[in-house]
Design an enzyme around this catalytic site. Structure first.
Site, short mmCIF file in Angstrom:
data_model
loop_
_atom_site.label_atom_id
_atom_site.label_comp_id
_atom_site.label_asym_id
_atom_site.label_seq_id
_atom_site.Cartn_x
_atom_site.Cartn_y
_atom_site.Cartn_z
N ASP A 8 0.69 -0.84 0.09
CA ASP A 8 -0.14 0.52 -0.25
C ASP A 8 0.36 1.05 -0.06
O ASP A 8 1.62 1.39 0.83
CB ASP A 8 -1.04 0.32 1.26
CG ASP A 8 -2.26 -1.25 1.54
OD1 ASP A 8 -1.20 -2.29 1.11
OD2 ASP A 8 -2.62 -1.16 1.41
N GLU A 39 -4.00 1.80 -3.28
CA GLU A 39 -5.47 2.13 -2.23
C GLU A 39 -5.50 3.40 -1.65
O GLU A 39 -6.35 3.81 -1.06
CB GLU A 39 -6.55 1.06 -1.58
CG GLU A 39 -5.00 0.47 -0.23
CD GLU A 39 -6.56 -0.04 0.92
OE1 GLU A 39 -7.47 -0.18 0.51
OE2 GLU A 39 -5.63 -0.58 2.27
N ASN A 40 -4.17 3.68 -1.12
CA ASN A 40 -3.89 4.74 -0.13
C ASN A 40 -2.86 5.96 -0.64
O ASN A 40 -3.13 7.09 0.32
CB ASN A 40 -3.30 3.96 1.34
CG ASN A 40 -3.96 2.94 1.85
OD1 ASN A 40 -3.31 2.28 1.97
ND2 ASN A 40 -5.40 3.74 2.74
N HIS A 68 -9.62 0.78 0.18
CA HIS A 68 -10.90 2.33 -0.01
C HIS A 68 -10.60 2.64 -1.32
O HIS A 68 -10.99 3.60 -1.77
CB HIS A 68 -9.29 2.83 0.13
CG HIS A 68 -9.34 2.93 1.76
ND1 HIS A 68 -9.94 3.41 3.00
CD2 HIS A 68 -8.06 2.46 3.00
CE1 HIS A 68 -9.74 3.48 4.12
NE2 HIS A 68 -8.55 2.41 4.00
N HIS A 152 -6.01 -8.34 -0.35
CA HIS A 152 -6.16 -7.37 0.73
C HIS A 152 -6.88 -7.43 1.95
O HIS A 152 -8.35 -7.38 1.92
CB HIS A 152 -7.01 -6.51 -0.44
CG HIS A 152 -6.36 -4.87 0.34
ND1 HIS A 152 -5.42 -4.34 0.33
CD2 HIS A 152 -7.53 -4.38 1.13
CE1 HIS A 152 -5.55 -3.26 0.76
NE2 HIS A 152 -6.54 -3.02 1.58
N HIS A 177 -2.76 -5.13 2.72
CA HIS A 177 -3.92 -3.59 3.87
C HIS A 177 -3.61 -3.71 4.69
O HIS A 177 -3.68 -2.53 5.54
CB HIS A 177 -5.24 -5.02 3.79
CG HIS A 177 -6.14 -4.17 4.68
ND1 HIS A 177 -7.13 -2.84 4.84
CD2 HIS A 177 -7.10 -4.80 5.45
CE1 HIS A 177 -7.49 -2.79 5.37
NE2 HIS A 177 -7.82 -3.51 6.66
N HIS A 179 -0.73 -2.86 6.42
CA HIS A 179 0.96 -2.15 6.04
C HIS A 179 2.12 -1.87 6.92
O HIS A 179 2.74 -1.35 7.00
CB HIS A 179 -0.11 -0.82 6.80
CG HIS A 179 -1.06 0.28 5.88
ND1 HIS A 179 -0.71 1.31 5.76
CD2 HIS A 179 -1.56 -0.38 4.95
CE1 HIS A 179 -1.78 1.84 4.39
NE2 HIS A 179 -2.40 0.59 4.47
FE FE2 Z 1 -3.86 -0.11 2.96
FE FE2 Z 2 -6.96 -1.98 2.84
#
Ligand code: FE2
Ligand code: FE2
Length: 262
Positions: A8, A39-40, A68, A152, A177, A179
């Site tokens: 991510d 996604e981030n 996200h 994820h 997901h 991190h």
């Molecule tokens: Fe994430």
């Molecule tokens: Fe996530």
């Protein structure tokens, strides 16, 4: 064939760090394909066209997403554009914009990349990722030489079970997901590279990339959490997967570097 996979990417610091590291890592690791979870990438939540372009311009061949996905309004239209190298989890409810997998050609080999999202400790009730994986593999596996899964999910039990479920049927199951990188990277007995979580590309002195003071305050006061991307040095977490015969992986190596982007 080597695949470099980034976890991510968090906000501008994550995107800047990616730009910074890419020339060096491309030279050092010589990947044939680079995949990253975006996604981030838009201030910690979702992705925009600008962020997607920035990531792709560094040399990333395909961007995956997660819970996200719908945080930015414009993402639906990005996902509808099938020319963009962007996919979202395949086991979202039917009828939503975008594709859950992509088949891309790298030289003479065809690589199928599947994005799946977990159901344990997640905020939405997604369709079954295990059955969705079966469905996609039944339709697409024959067309591909290499199959990668961005998995994820939150719970390590659900994550490793997907690894076992797909062992021997895909080349890699790569967790995203949480991190936080996990130390369980290995080749499973039937040749699938596995890691529970690759970890993020985001600010190191943080709570999962978010400002730590705000995060602590929320734990203390339970007043709700406003996501602010943290500043400072950025940790870059990735895995390098070396493919062997057919759809099997030979090696999965964790890579981490901390860079200053100021
Ligand atoms: Fe994430
Ligand atoms: Fe996530």
């Amino acid at each position: 064939m080597k695949v470099l996979f980034f976890g991510d990417i968090v906000g501008q610091p994550g995107r800047e760090a990616l730009k910074e590291i890419m020339p060096k890592w491309q030279k050092k690791y010589q990947p044939d394909l680079i995949v990253a979870n975006g996604e981030n990438s838009a201030h910690g939540k979702g992705i925009t066209e600008k962020c997607l372009n920035e990531i792709l311009e560094t040399g990333v061949g395909l961007v995956t997403l997660g819970d996200h996905t719908w945080s930015q309004k414009q993402t639906a239209s990005l996902l509808e554009n099938r020319k963009l190298q962007l996919i979202r989890p395949a086991n979202f409810p039917p009828g939503l914009p975008g594709q859950g997998y992509s088949l891309i050609e790298i030289g003479t080999r065809k690589v199928l990349i599947i994005n799946l999202i977990g159901r344990v400790f997640m905020s939405s009730n997604y369709d079954c990722p295990f059955r969705k994986a079966d469905e996609i593999l039944e339709d697409e596996a024959e067309k591909a030489d290499i199959i990668l899964v961005d998995w994820h999910a939150e719970a390590t039990a659900e994550k490793i079970c997907m690894g076992w479920y797909l062992d021997g049927r895909v080349s890699a199951v790569l967790g995203t997901h949480t991190h936080i990188p996990t130390a369980d990277n290995r080749i499973l007995p039937n040749g699938t590279a596995y890691i529970s979580d690759v970890g993020m590309v985001g600010p190191s002195n943080s709570s999962l990339g978010a400002d730590k003071e705000t995060a602590i305050e929320n734990f203390l006061k339970q007043t709700g959490f406003k996501y602010e991307v943290a500043q400072g040095p950025v940790e870059i977490n990735a895995v390098l997967i070396e493919m062997g015969q057919k759809n099997k992986a030979k090696k999965i190596q964790r890579i981490q570097e901390i860079v200053s982007i100021d």
